[in-house]
Design an enzyme around this catalytic site. Sequence first.
Site, PDB file in Angstrom:
ATOM      1  N   THR A 107       4.214   2.786   7.330  1.00  0.00           N
ATOM      2  CA  THR A 107       5.660   2.946   7.468  1.00  0.00           C
ATOM      3  C   THR A 107       5.887   4.338   8.039  1.00  0.00           C
ATOM      4  O   THR A 107       5.687   5.345   7.358  1.00  0.00           O
ATOM      5  CB  THR A 107       6.374   2.791   6.123  1.00  0.00           C
ATOM      6  OG1 THR A 107       6.191   1.456   5.654  1.00  0.00           O
ATOM      7  CG2 THR A 107       7.858   3.058   6.266  1.00  0.00           C
ATOM      8  N   LYS A 182      11.831  -2.078   9.203  1.00  0.00           N
ATOM      9  CA  LYS A 182      11.428  -1.589   7.874  1.00  0.00           C
ATOM     10  C   LYS A 182      12.477  -0.615   7.323  1.00  0.00           C
ATOM     11  O   LYS A 182      12.725  -0.573   6.108  1.00  0.00           O
ATOM     12  CB  LYS A 182      10.062  -0.908   7.959  1.00  0.00           C
ATOM     13  CG  LYS A 182       9.546  -0.349   6.627  1.00  0.00           C
ATOM     14  CD  LYS A 182       9.361  -1.449   5.577  1.00  0.00           C
ATOM     15  CE  LYS A 182       8.886  -0.872   4.231  1.00  0.00           C
ATOM     16  NZ  LYS A 182       7.471  -0.474   4.257  1.00  0.00           N
ATOM     17  N   LYS A 250      10.136   9.480   1.398  1.00  0.00           N
ATOM     18  CA  LYS A 250       9.592   9.635   2.753  1.00  0.00           C
ATOM     19  C   LYS A 250      10.223   8.610   3.689  1.00  0.00           C
ATOM     20  O   LYS A 250      10.671   8.944   4.790  1.00  0.00           O
ATOM     21  CB  LYS A 250       8.068   9.485   2.722  1.00  0.00           C
ATOM     22  CG  LYS A 250       7.383   9.693   4.068  1.00  0.00           C
ATOM     23  CD  LYS A 250       7.118   8.401   4.821  1.00  0.00           C
ATOM     24  CE  LYS A 250       6.072   7.547   4.136  1.00  0.00           C
ATOM     25  NZ  LYS A 250       5.733   6.338   4.949  1.00  0.00           N
TER      26      LYS A 250
END
Length: 300
Positions: A107, A182, A250
């Site tokens: 990711t 995502k 993050k």
Amino acid sequence: MAATLNRERKSMKVAFIGLGVMGFPMAGHLQNNGHQVTVYNRTAAKAQQWVEEYKGEMADTPAKAAANAEMVFTCVGNDDDLRSVVLGDTGVFAGMRAGAILIDHTTASAEVARELNDIAAEKNLGFLDAPVSGGQAGAENGVLSVMIGGEQAVFDQVNPVISAYSKAAELMGPAGSGQLAKMVNQICIAGLVQGLSEGIHFAKRAGLDVKKLCSVIQHGAAGSWQMVNRHETMVENEFDFGFAVDWMRKDLNITLDEARKNGAQLPVTALVDQFYAEVQKSGGSRWDTSSLIHRLERDS
């Protein structure tokens, strides 16, 4: 069903770079589905552990792992980690042969996905950015959802292989689109978990039986994966599993940065990100994302 179908397909020579809580079982599913897997991990002991469990091979650099591989999979921490295992003299691009495909499950940002796609094209390599959703349990059970950016022809080659650990995979558009998808996933999760946290907190203060409550409302419009899988542990303040707060922050930072570029307004996401920052400060950096309820109940 997926495993049966995969056994009928050609065995592929593949490399898997990054054996964290997601990559370790994902690489294992590839090996168990008849592919010839060579792994690399920054901590060699983890790669050795994988070999002992799955009987594949290990290499001491990403380039060596990628040598002769038809497909190379990466699943590391962030943009910098990804560049470190892909680029340079010991990176996977240095070892990949023309025509091979890099599938990145990290990711990361859409920017790094487009960057690596451009470099891959110059080297006559295929590239897909393919972040996953489903957490550690999804990886271990082989039922991840995969959001993919890249070319249709490359996706068609890869899709039968990633079915070893996925229940759903969709091509979302050109390079970077998987990462953008995502980000949407994380936006939705952030709001869901905060709403669930507030609902449980309210229910407890109102004297309701949360387990009975959720057993009813999870079948209605308020139902979600988070409610089904996390409400009981949230009530018990159990957070030592799942997707860590550090990782979520993050991801949300990547998302909020992208929103600043494209003009999207994400007020709830930005607020929940700050709530996660409070959880970090209270010692919950490695807690599961459902720990948002902790900040509501810490003074209760």
